[in-house]
Design an enzyme around this catalytic site. Structure first.
Site, short mmCIF file in Angstrom:
data_model
loop_
_atom_site.label_atom_id
_atom_site.label_comp_id
_atom_site.label_asym_id
_atom_site.label_seq_id
_atom_site.Cartn_x
_atom_site.Cartn_y
_atom_site.Cartn_z
N TYR A 138 40.47 56.08 43.56
CA TYR A 138 39.35 55.15 43.34
C TYR A 138 38.09 55.66 44.04
O TYR A 138 37.01 55.66 43.46
CB TYR A 138 39.75 53.79 43.90
N ARG A 210 37.24 44.19 58.99
CA ARG A 210 36.53 44.19 57.71
C ARG A 210 35.25 43.39 57.82
O ARG A 210 35.15 42.44 58.59
CB ARG A 210 37.41 43.57 56.61
P1 NAP Z 1 37.46 42.27 38.85
O1 NAP Z 1 37.34 40.85 39.26
O2 NAP Z 1 38.79 42.93 38.77
O3 NAP Z 1 36.72 42.44 37.42
C1 NAP Z 1 36.78 43.68 36.78
C2 NAP Z 1 35.93 43.57 35.55
O4 NAP Z 1 35.95 44.82 34.86
C3 NAP Z 1 36.45 42.50 34.59
O5 NAP Z 1 35.37 41.86 33.96
C4 NAP Z 1 37.24 43.32 33.58
O6 NAP Z 1 37.32 42.73 32.30
C5 NAP Z 1 36.38 44.57 33.52
N1 NAP Z 1 37.15 45.70 33.02
C6 NAP Z 1 38.21 46.31 33.60
N2 NAP Z 1 38.66 47.30 32.82
C7 NAP Z 1 37.86 47.31 31.70
C8 NAP Z 1 37.81 48.08 30.51
N3 NAP Z 1 38.68 49.07 30.29
N4 NAP Z 1 36.86 47.81 29.60
C9 NAP Z 1 35.97 46.82 29.81
N5 NAP Z 1 35.94 46.04 30.92
C10 NAP Z 1 36.89 46.29 31.85
O7 NAP Z 1 36.56 43.21 39.78
P2 NAP Z 1 35.38 42.82 40.78
O8 NAP Z 1 35.97 42.58 42.13
O9 NAP Z 1 34.48 41.82 40.14
O10 NAP Z 1 34.61 44.24 40.87
C11 NAP Z 1 33.41 44.44 40.15
C12 NAP Z 1 32.82 45.74 40.67
O11 NAP Z 1 32.59 45.63 42.08
C13 NAP Z 1 33.75 46.94 40.48
O12 NAP Z 1 32.99 48.06 40.07
C14 NAP Z 1 34.34 47.15 41.87
O13 NAP Z 1 34.69 48.52 42.07
C15 NAP Z 1 33.19 46.74 42.74
N6 NAP Z 1 33.57 46.33 44.12
C16 NAP Z 1 34.44 45.29 44.30
C17 NAP Z 1 34.79 44.94 45.62
C18 NAP Z 1 35.75 43.80 45.90
O14 NAP Z 1 36.08 43.60 47.08
N7 NAP Z 1 36.18 43.04 44.90
C19 NAP Z 1 34.23 45.62 46.71
C20 NAP Z 1 33.34 46.66 46.45
C21 NAP Z 1 33.01 47.01 45.14
P3 NAP Z 1 38.53 41.69 31.97
O15 NAP Z 1 38.17 40.40 32.63
O16 NAP Z 1 38.55 41.59 30.47
O17 NAP Z 1 39.79 42.30 32.54
O1 GFB Z 2 41.41 43.82 50.60
P1 GFB Z 2 42.46 44.82 50.98
O2 GFB Z 2 43.73 44.84 50.20
O3 GFB Z 2 41.89 46.28 50.86
O4 GFB Z 2 42.78 44.57 52.55
P2 GFB Z 2 41.09 47.20 51.88
C1 GFB Z 2 43.90 45.23 53.11
C2 GFB Z 2 44.03 44.82 54.57
O5 GFB Z 2 44.42 43.42 54.65
C3 GFB Z 2 45.14 45.61 55.21
C4 GFB Z 2 45.77 43.34 55.19
O6 GFB Z 2 44.88 45.72 56.59
C5 GFB Z 2 46.36 44.72 54.96
O7 GFB Z 2 47.39 44.97 55.92
N1 GFB Z 2 46.49 42.26 54.49
C6 GFB Z 2 47.12 41.23 55.10
C7 GFB Z 2 46.58 42.10 53.15
N2 GFB Z 2 47.67 40.41 54.20
C8 GFB Z 2 47.33 40.93 52.97
C9 GFB Z 2 47.58 40.49 51.64
O8 GFB Z 2 48.23 39.46 51.38
N3 GFB Z 2 47.05 41.25 50.62
C10 GFB Z 2 46.32 42.39 50.87
N4 GFB Z 2 45.82 43.07 49.82
N5 GFB Z 2 46.07 42.84 52.14
C11 GFB Z 2 40.30 48.15 49.60
C12 GFB Z 2 40.36 49.43 48.80
O9 GFB Z 2 40.70 48.42 50.94
O10 GFB Z 2 38.98 47.66 49.67
C13 GFB Z 2 39.86 49.19 47.42
O11 GFB Z 2 41.71 49.90 48.77
C14 GFB Z 2 38.60 48.35 47.37
O12 GFB Z 2 39.65 50.45 46.81
C15 GFB Z 2 38.56 47.24 48.39
O13 GFB Z 2 37.48 49.16 47.50
C16 GFB Z 2 37.17 46.66 48.51
O14 GFB Z 2 39.85 46.52 52.35
O15 GFB Z 2 42.02 47.72 52.89
#
Ligand code: NAP
Ligand code: GFB
Length: 316
Positions: A138, A210
């Site tokens: 990723y 975080r």
């Molecule tokens: P999300 O809730 O999983 O939503 C993903 C979105 O992408 C959904 O609208 C999904 O559509 C769409 N999608 C996935 N695969 C697709 C495909 N093949 N064609 C068209 N659409 C597709 O993700 P999010 O958390 O909102 O993340 C949005 C952006 O923020 C991403 O670029 C992610 O990398 C970035 N980001 C997220 C976090 C975080 O903590 N969540 C942190 C940093 C950056 P469907 O609803 O139809 O599946």
């Molecule tokens: O949000 P998270 O899964 O991703 O957080 P990262 C992971 C941290 O939360 C680890 C703890 O320290 C886990 O041990 N944790 C505790 C849990 N309970 C849970 C649980 O129930 N679910 C999960 N998922 N974690 C991601 C990247 O890193 O950050 C992705 O791998 C993405 O690529 C995302 O960019 C924003 O913050 O560790």
């Protein structure tokens, strides 16, 4: 001419946050905002991507669509995260260029920075070394967005840029326990533990640190970037270093918000992932010195209330 904004990934956590703030007043007279889900176009397909750009002819794009997951899904599927995101990103950026889109704002993440680094991390450090092993697929795919933006600027003068959000949470998140991020996972698990009278099991030691940004706050900052930020260089969108908390602090906030009175257990057989990825928001503060973030516990309460009220239809 008023903007016609195409939001890829519009049905996800971040996209729904942007849709909410657009509807609540951020939309300006004459602007058109189109929020896509994968049902509108599978962006893994170059043909479907071009067709949706042909259909909407956007002037601006917020590019959110991606294969997204928490630590444990990333550890299981690094190849899938690499391939899917490289294909989606290339299809969207190339279509934007081919259809003359004025500006694209894409999305990186603070988890893509080098694992071995000095702190706080800032925007200049994106490529200064390998990312954490848990999500290298990723992370490298996301870094290629920055490479492509710089190449589009150098070769065609395109001002395509990207933001670097820290961990995002809020309503409409993916609450799936195996694949989702930590806060939705803890909310779902605490909800179930309370319902079943069982302990809450937090994965890892709880010591990882975080910074968390509420999706509604990120949405406001995203729209500011779309309208006002004109650098090709990416910009970190995060709460300050001083707002960094431990996973234990996060679990305590969820337990309080859901009124859980049971036992909390830490399963240290599960990975912690990156112990810290402290990011500086100094660049954001230079542009937006007065922006106020929603207090963490207030945002957690809103998210928990949303989950409980929408349990049946939530992604889980
Ligand atoms: P999300 O809730 O999983 O939503 C993903 C979105 O992408 C959904 O609208 C999904 O559509 C769409 N999608 C996935 N695969 C697709 C495909 N093949 N064609 C068209 N659409 C597709 O993700 P999010 O958390 O909102 O993340 C949005 C952006 O923020 C991403 O670029 C992610 O990398 C970035 N980001 C997220 C976090 C975080 O903590 N969540 C942190 C940093 C950056 P469907 O609803 O139809 O599946
Ligand atoms: O949000 P998270 O899964 O991703 O957080 P990262 C992971 C941290 O939360 C680890 C703890 O320290 C886990 O041990 N944790 C505790 C849990 N309970 C849970 C649980 O129930 N679910 C999960 N998922 N974690 C991601 C990247 O890193 O950050 C992705 O791998 C993405 O690529 C995302 O960019 C924003 O913050 O560790």
């Amino acid at each position: 001419m008023a903007m016609r904004v195409l939001v890829t990934g519009g049905s996800g956590l971040v996209g729904r946050g942007i849709e909410r703030v657009v509807k609540e007043g951020e939309r300006r007279e004459g602007e058109e905002w189109i929020f896509l889900s994968s049902k509108d176009a599978n962006l893994l397909s170059p043909e479907e991507t071009r067709a949706i750009f042909e259909k909407h002819r956007p002037t601006h794009v917020i590019h959110l669509a991606a294969m997204v997951g928490g630590l444990f899904r990333n550890m299981r599927q690094n190849l899938d995260f690499w391939r899917s995101n490289v294909f989606i990103n290339d299809n969207v950026l190339q279509a934007a260029h081919d259809f003359g889109v004025e500006k694209v704002v894409s999305c990186l993440s603070t988890c893509i920075f080098p694992d071995k680094t000095s702190y706080p991390i800032d925007e200049s450090m994106v490529h200064n070394g390998p990312p954490h092993d848990s999500n290298f697929g990723y992370a490298y795919a996301k870094r290629m967005i920055d490479v492509q933006n710089r190449a589009f600027f150098q070769q065609f003068g395109r001002r395509y840029t990207a933001v670097i959000p820290t961990n995002v949470f809020g309503p409409h998140d993916n609450f799936n326990i195996e694949d989702g991020h930590v806060l939705p996972g803890l909310i779902h698990k605490t909800f179930m533990a309370k319902k079943e009278g069982k302990p809450l099991v937090v994965w890892g030691s709880g010591r990882a640190l975080r910074q968390f940004i509420y999706s509604v706050d990120l949405a406001r900052l995203f729209i500011w970037v779309l309208r006002e930020y004109n650098e090709v260089e990416p910009i970190i969108l995060s709460v300050g270093e001083e707002d960094e908390i431990s996973i234990k602090d996060a679990a305590d906030a969820v337990v309080e918000a859901l009124g859980f009175g049971g036992e909390v257990i830490y399963d240290t057989s599960k990975a912690d992932g990156q112990l810290k990825k402290t990011a500086s928001n100094a660049k954001l503060r230079k542009y937006q010195p007065d922006f106020t973030f929603t207090p963490f516990r207030e945002a957690i309460k809103e998210t928990c209330d949303w989950f409980v009220a929408n349990y049946d239809n939530a992604r889980k």
